[in-house]
Design an enzyme around this catalytic site. Structure first.
Site, PDB file in Angstrom:
ATOM      1  N   ILE A 118       0.797  -1.173  -0.041  1.00 10.09           N
ATOM      2  CA  ILE A 118       0.142   0.120   0.044  1.00 10.09           C
ATOM      3  C   ILE A 118       0.815   1.248   0.098  1.00 10.09           C
ATOM      4  O   ILE A 118       1.963   1.326   0.699  1.00 10.09           O
ATOM      5  CB  ILE A 118      -0.914   0.158   1.305  1.00 10.09           C
ATOM      6  CG1 ILE A 118      -2.192   1.049   1.067  1.00 10.09           C
ATOM      7  CG2 ILE A 118      -0.207   0.447   2.554  1.00 10.09           C
ATOM      8  CD1 ILE A 118      -3.355   0.828   1.808  1.00 10.09           C
ATOM      9  N   GLY A 175       0.505  -5.452   0.428  1.00 11.15           N
ATOM     10  CA  GLY A 175      -0.772  -5.440  -0.452  1.00 11.15           C
ATOM     11  C   GLY A 175      -0.268  -6.186  -1.673  1.00 11.15           C
ATOM     12  O   GLY A 175      -1.445  -6.762  -2.335  1.00 11.15           O
ATOM     13  N   ASP A 178      -1.429  -9.563  -1.080  1.00 11.84           N
ATOM     14  CA  ASP A 178      -2.692  -9.817  -1.194  1.00 11.84           C
ATOM     15  C   ASP A 178      -3.139  -9.853  -2.632  1.00 11.84           C
ATOM     16  O   ASP A 178      -4.097 -10.695  -2.828  1.00 11.84           O
ATOM     17  CB  ASP A 178      -3.620  -8.398  -0.571  1.00 11.84           C
ATOM     18  CG  ASP A 178      -3.521  -8.332   1.014  1.00 11.84           C
ATOM     19  OD1 ASP A 178      -4.150  -8.843   1.648  1.00 11.84           O
ATOM     20  OD2 ASP A 178      -2.529  -7.603   1.386  1.00 11.84           O
ATOM     21  N   GLU A 198       2.468  -6.610   7.018  1.00 18.12           N
ATOM     22  CA  GLU A 198       1.593  -5.555   7.904  1.00 18.12           C
ATOM     23  C   GLU A 198       1.909  -5.477   9.108  1.00 18.12           C
ATOM     24  O   GLU A 198       1.802  -4.386   9.702  1.00 18.12           O
ATOM     25  CB  GLU A 198       0.189  -6.190   7.687  1.00 18.12           C
ATOM     26  CG  GLU A 198      -0.578  -6.054   6.197  1.00 18.12           C
ATOM     27  CD  GLU A 198      -0.152  -6.726   5.130  1.00 18.12           C
ATOM     28  OE1 GLU A 198       0.883  -7.493   5.030  1.00 18.12           O
ATOM     29  OE2 GLU A 198      -0.697  -6.714   3.931  1.00 18.12           O
ATOM     30  N   ASP A 206      -5.736  -7.003   5.964  1.00 15.60           N
ATOM     31  CA  ASP A 206      -7.123  -6.985   5.977  1.00 15.60           C
ATOM     32  C   ASP A 206      -7.560  -6.891   4.773  1.00 15.60           C
ATOM     33  O   ASP A 206      -8.820  -6.532   4.441  1.00 15.60           O
ATOM     34  CB  ASP A 206      -7.670  -5.686   6.903  1.00 15.60           C
ATOM     35  CG  ASP A 206      -7.111  -4.352   6.326  1.00 15.60           C
ATOM     36  OD1 ASP A 206      -6.371  -4.329   5.304  1.00 15.60           O
ATOM     37  OD2 ASP A 206      -7.388  -3.296   6.777  1.00 15.60           O
TER      38      ASP A 206
HETATM   39  C1  LIG Z   1      -6.600  -0.781   4.075  1.00 15.32           C
HETATM   40  C2  LIG Z   1      -5.195  -1.262   4.156  1.00 15.32           C
HETATM   41  C3  LIG Z   1      -5.200  -2.084   2.836  1.00 15.32           C
HETATM   42  C4  LIG Z   1      -4.036  -2.756   2.520  1.00 15.32           C
HETATM   43  C5  LIG Z   1      -2.688  -2.453   3.425  1.00 15.32           C
HETATM   44  C6  LIG Z   1      -1.811  -3.006   3.033  1.00 15.32           C
HETATM   45  C7  LIG Z   1      -0.411  -3.067   3.961  1.00 15.32           C
HETATM   46  C8  LIG Z   1       0.904  -3.185   3.193  1.00 15.32           C
HETATM   47  O1  LIG Z   1       0.995  -3.042   2.165  1.00 15.32           O
HETATM   48  S1  LIG Z   1       2.290  -3.044   4.375  1.00 15.32           S
HETATM   49  C9  LIG Z   1       3.692  -3.005   3.288  1.00 15.32           C
HETATM   50  C10 LIG Z   1       3.815  -1.334   3.064  1.00 15.32           C
HETATM   51  N1  LIG Z   1       5.028  -1.266   2.339  1.00 15.32           N
HETATM   52  C11 LIG Z   1       6.311  -1.238   2.800  1.00 15.32           C
HETATM   53  O2  LIG Z   1       6.522  -1.098   3.947  1.00 15.32           O
HETATM   54  C12 LIG Z   1       7.616  -1.075   1.679  1.00 15.32           C
HETATM   55  C13 LIG Z   1       8.159   0.183   1.903  1.00 15.32           C
HETATM   56  N2  LIG Z   1       9.156   0.510   0.763  1.00 15.32           N
HETATM   57  C14 LIG Z   1      10.329  -0.208   0.936  1.00 15.32           C
HETATM   58  O3  LIG Z   1      10.697  -0.793   1.943  1.00 15.32           O
HETATM   59  C15 LIG Z   1      11.512   0.033  -0.094  1.00 15.32           C
HETATM   60  O4  LIG Z   1      11.017   1.255  -0.750  1.00 15.32           O
HETATM   61  C16 LIG Z   1      11.462  -1.017  -1.211  1.00 15.32           C
HETATM   62  C17 LIG Z   1      10.133  -1.678  -1.556  1.00 15.32           C
HETATM   63  C18 LIG Z   1      12.189  -2.338  -0.482  1.00 15.32           C
HETATM   64  C19 LIG Z   1      12.365  -0.546  -2.309  1.00 15.32           C
HETATM   65  O5  LIG Z   1      13.632   0.063  -1.796  1.00 15.32           O
HETATM   66  P1  LIG Z   1      14.363   0.868  -2.905  1.00 15.32           P
HETATM   67  O6  LIG Z   1      14.840  -0.094  -4.063  1.00 15.32           O
HETATM   68  O7  LIG Z   1      15.579   1.259  -1.840  1.00 15.32           O
HETATM   69  O8  LIG Z   1      13.561   2.008  -3.279  1.00 15.32           O
HETATM   70  P2  LIG Z   1      13.074   3.336  -2.603  1.00 15.32           P
HETATM   71  O9  LIG Z   1      14.055   4.348  -2.793  1.00 15.32           O
HETATM   72  O10 LIG Z   1      12.981   2.995  -1.195  1.00 15.32           O
HETATM   73  O11 LIG Z   1      11.870   3.660  -3.367  1.00 15.32           O
HETATM   74  C20 LIG Z   1      11.826   4.373  -4.532  1.00 15.32           C
HETATM   75  C21 LIG Z   1      10.727   5.244  -4.525  1.00 15.32           C
HETATM   76  O12 LIG Z   1       9.423   4.235  -4.166  1.00 15.32           O
HETATM   77  C22 LIG Z   1       8.502   4.893  -3.002  1.00 15.32           C
HETATM   78  N3  LIG Z   1       7.948   3.892  -2.318  1.00 15.32           N
HETATM   79  C23 LIG Z   1       8.408   2.766  -2.176  1.00 15.32           C
HETATM   80  N4  LIG Z   1       7.251   2.137  -1.331  1.00 15.32           N
HETATM   81  C24 LIG Z   1       6.673   2.755  -1.311  1.00 15.32           C
HETATM   82  C25 LIG Z   1       5.025   2.800  -0.482  1.00 15.32           C
HETATM   83  N5  LIG Z   1       4.921   1.414   0.036  1.00 15.32           N
HETATM   84  N6  LIG Z   1       4.456   3.568  -0.403  1.00 15.32           N
HETATM   85  C26 LIG Z   1       4.784   4.692  -1.091  1.00 15.32           C
HETATM   86  N7  LIG Z   1       5.952   4.998  -1.590  1.00 15.32           N
HETATM   87  C27 LIG Z   1       6.703   4.280  -1.752  1.00 15.32           C
HETATM   88  C28 LIG Z   1       9.754   5.654  -2.305  1.00 15.32           C
HETATM   89  O13 LIG Z   1       9.072   6.416  -1.450  1.00 15.32           O
HETATM   90  C29 LIG Z   1      10.566   6.473  -3.443  1.00 15.32           C
HETATM   91  O14 LIG Z   1       9.818   7.240  -3.794  1.00 15.32           O
HETATM   92  P3  LIG Z   1      10.633   8.791  -3.947  1.00 15.32           P
HETATM   93  O15 LIG Z   1       9.554   9.793  -4.371  1.00 15.32           O
HETATM   94  O16 LIG Z   1      11.786   8.673  -4.925  1.00 15.32           O
HETATM   95  O17 LIG Z   1      11.293   9.028  -2.768  1.00 15.32           O
END
Ligand SMILES: CC/C=C\C=C\CC(=O)SCCNC(=O)CCNC(=O)[C@H](O)C(C)(C)COP(=O)(O)OP(=O)(O)OC[C@H]1O[C@@H](n2cnc3c(N)ncnc32)[C@H](O)[C@@H]1OP(=O)(O)O
Length: 327
Positions: A118, A175, A178, A198, A206
């Site tokens: 997400i 997600g 999911d 999560e 969820d």
């Molecule tokens: C009602 C609820 C319904 C559903 C719920 C679902 C729950 C979940 O999905 S839990 C999982 C949430 N996701 C995360 O915790 C992952 C977060 N991201 C990371 O850990 C890392 O970004 C990576 C995926 C491992 C990739 O790492 P890397 O290769 O070093 O790239 P980055 O420089 O970190 O990211 C590039 C760029 O993407 C943006 N980004 C990555 N993940 C997300 C995210 N989940 N949400 C929003 N944005 C994300 C990151 O911010 C970077 O953006 P810039 O603008 O370049 O800074």
């Protein structure tokens, strides 16, 4: 008591008569054309959903006739699922479910990885919206609507009667898991990893993982471990536990194999394939007896379709696979 083989022959001879009355030569020509069309480049008519639906966060293409490729398309954000993508997924799979030009879907991610879960920035916005409300019931209403809305987006993948093959490379997080749990078939590249993330963001999953994932992998112990720890599950272990059915050395070979599989499915009777998906889905959530009743009702209709007659005839006469009309 008439042996079933005799009944089959009777049916085939009846369908042969039908074919004769329609004109066998007409059948042969259309058959030939159908086979040629199936192997030619995609012939998309003007009612195709590809022309009708464009998405901000998904890219949709038609690599071969009846095969649709849907790509999560926010590569700069690691295909994080923002509100628009949740809505796009729901619309896309609802439309493809109805589109007679679509028989099978390959679902993949653009860029470095399949999906980062997400969009966490969206979650901050949700927090701000909640902050605007004083009362718990009003806050709950916002969250309930959000959660059920997002659940429906992924259920649209499961409910789409066309088989959905997810082709996963790189990370598949939160997600993303999911999403793939709602798909019918999972292939991955060897660099793929899966993370039920999560708990690391302080929530219980969820939108489907906790309901679908345990039924996919079979081992409740492994499932619980992955859910409680958010440990990254590498592709090979994903194959060992049955999450993915095949692992490929590279992303290219993953996509090639996924498309090949999709093409193979697209050449089968859509009546048979879609009926099978719907029966398996129904049976998953019902008793064996209820599932048997469901398919008996279903097939008392579908066995009267042209697809059954022409496919039986082809099998019985060792003829080529017949073309099947759009459904
Ligand atoms: C009602 C609820 C319904 C559903 C719920 C679902 C729950 C979940 O999905 S839990 C999982 C949430 N996701 C995360 O915790 C992952 C977060 N991201 C990371 O850990 C890392 O970004 C990576 C995926 C491992 C990739 O790492 P890397 O290769 O070093 O790239 P980055 O420089 O970190 O990211 C590039 C760029 O993407 C943006 N980004 C990555 N993940 C997300 C995210 N989940 N949400 C929003 N944005 C994300 C990151 O911010 C970077 O953006 P810039 O603008 O370049 O800074």
């Amino acid at each position: 008591m008439i042996p079933s083989s005799c009944r089959l022959l009777y049916k085939i001879s009846k369908s042969s008569k039908n074919l004769a009355s329609k004109g066998l030569s007409e059948f042969a020509v259309s058959h030939q054309n159908g086979i040629m069309k199936n192997f030619g480049s995609a012939a998309v008519d003007s009612t195709s959903s590809k022309d009708n639906i464009q998405f901000e966060t998904l890219s949709v293409s038609v690599p071969s006739e009846f095969v649709y490729h849907v790509q999560l398309n926010r590569p700069d954000k690691m295909n994080a699922i923002n509100h628009t993508m949740w809505m796009d997924l729901k619309k896309c799979f609802s439309v493809l479910g109805e589109d007679e030009n679509c028989r099978v879907v390959v679902l993949s991610g653009a860029g470095k990885l399949f999906c980062a879960g997400i969009d966490l920035h969206d979650m901050i916005q949700v927090g701000m919206k909640l902050g605007e409300k004083e009362d718990i019931a009003r806050k709950c209403k916002i969250l309930k609507n959000l959660i059920t809305n997002y659940q429906e987006s992924l259920t649209a993948i499961e409910k789409c009667p066309k088989p959905v093959i997810s082709a996963i490379h790189g990370g598949c997080i939160g997600g993303g898991v999911d999403i793939i749990a709602a798909a019918d078939i999972r292939y991955s590249s060897s660099d793929a990893w899966f993370q039920i993330k999560e708990v690391d963001i302080g929530m219980a999953a969820d939108v489907g993982t906790l309901q679908r994932f345990p039924r996919i992998i079979g081992s409740s112990s492994l499932c619980n471990e992955l859910v409680f720890t958010a440990r990254k599950l590498p592709a090979e272990e994903g194959k060992d536990c049955g999450l993915v059915s095949k692992v490929f050395n590279s992303r290219e070979s993953l996509m090639e194999a996924s498309m090949k599989l999709a093409l193979e499915i697209s050449l089968k009777s859509p009546v048979a394939v879609q009926g099978s998906k719907q029966s398996m889905l129904y049976s998953r959530d019902h008793t064996v007896e209820e599932g048997l009743n469901h398919i008996a009702l279903w097939n008392q209709v579908m066995l009267q379709s042209d697809d059954f007659a022409s496919a039986c005839l082809a099998q019985a006469t060792k003829g080529p696979t017949p073309p099947f009309s759009k459904l």
